[in-house]
Enzyme design. Sequence first.
Site: not given
Ligand code: BJW
Length: 232
Positions: A55, A132, A199, A105
């Site tokens: 990536r 490191c 969407e 992130h």
């Molecule tokens: C278009 C388009 C076009 C397409 N034009 N639009 C149960 C189990 C485990 C964990 C949890 C759980 N319940 C809750 C949690 C917490 C968890 C979480 O939310 N999980 C859920 C999935 C259930 N979250 C965490 O663990 C986070 N940390 C946390 O909560 O810490 C606790 C804390 C909170 C607050 C204070 C202190 C402490 C950390 C989250 C880390 C996310 N990591 C990732 C991967 C790493 C980065 C990487 O490798 O790139 O981050 S996951 C992935 O999802 C990535 C993204 O940043 C993130 C969000 O995704 P995004 O950007 O929304 O993409 P998509 O694909 O989901 O959506 C794309 C959208 O674009 C779609 O709607 C399309 O329609 C649209 N689209 N083309 C316009 N051309």
Amino acid sequence: MDIVILTGAGISAESGLSTFRDTGGLWARHDWRDLATPAGFARDPAAVLAFYNARRQAVRTARPNAAHVALARLEAAWPGRVLVVTQNVDDLHEKAGTRNLIHMHGAHAGALCAACGHRWPAPLVMAPADPCPACARPATRPDIVWFGETPRQLPAIHAALAACDLFVAIGTSGRVQPAAGFVRRARTAGARTLELNLEPSAQAALFDAALQGPASRLVPAWVEGLLGGRAP
Ligand code: BJW
């Protein structure tokens, strides 16, 4: 009028970078438990580093699209404060010229020692044996926020949400916390809220307005309207 803009993978899709949860997205092809958790890294660091190396390589040659460019133009021309908070780990906002930017992130540009927490600029390719630079242990990982880890700069983001007049979410599915909760925070603080997405997202009903279409069309049109004096 101060603006906070949250971006997700959808804004970079038209630059050729994969989203996560769309058909054919990264989490449709790979198991996030293996590749985006500290436990997955501990089990198989080589597999995780290979995923991020590929990536990082794709990001190196990717170019910002019209949506990234429009947001940079908005920041330069807008009389108030514009903060872009991105969930993306690519550098397309920077390449487009956005300055006031938070990578909540993390970013491909950074390396992190899983043993001592030292941070340094990422090489293009990481290998499990890489030492490191601070502690010499072979624990190099991407400086990226995995599931279960705390996103970066949350106090600054929360302060900006509490003070903004307009909150806009672009290209994010609204499925990952805490970013998915930002719209509620902004609303509670009295901000107007707008979603621009291909969407309706999981959060669409929480926004004052939601427009559907590709970011490269919606975002420049919205920015032109705003700079021309049209209501957000
Ligand atoms: C278009 C388009 C076009 C397409 N034009 N639009 C149960 C189990 C485990 C964990 C949890 C759980 N319940 C809750 C949690 C917490 C968890 C979480 O939310 N999980 C859920 C999935 C259930 N979250 C965490 O663990 C986070 N940390 C946390 O909560 O810490 C606790 C804390 C909170 C607050 C204070 C202190 C402490 C950390 C989250 C880390 C996310 N990591 C990732 C991967 C790493 C980065 C990487 O490798 O790139 O981050 S996951 C992935 O999802 C990535 C993204 O940043 C993130 C969000 O995704 P995004 O950007 O929304 O993409 P998509 O694909 O989901 O959506 C794309 C959208 O674009 C779609 O709607 C399309 O329609 C649209 N689209 N083309 C316009 N051309």
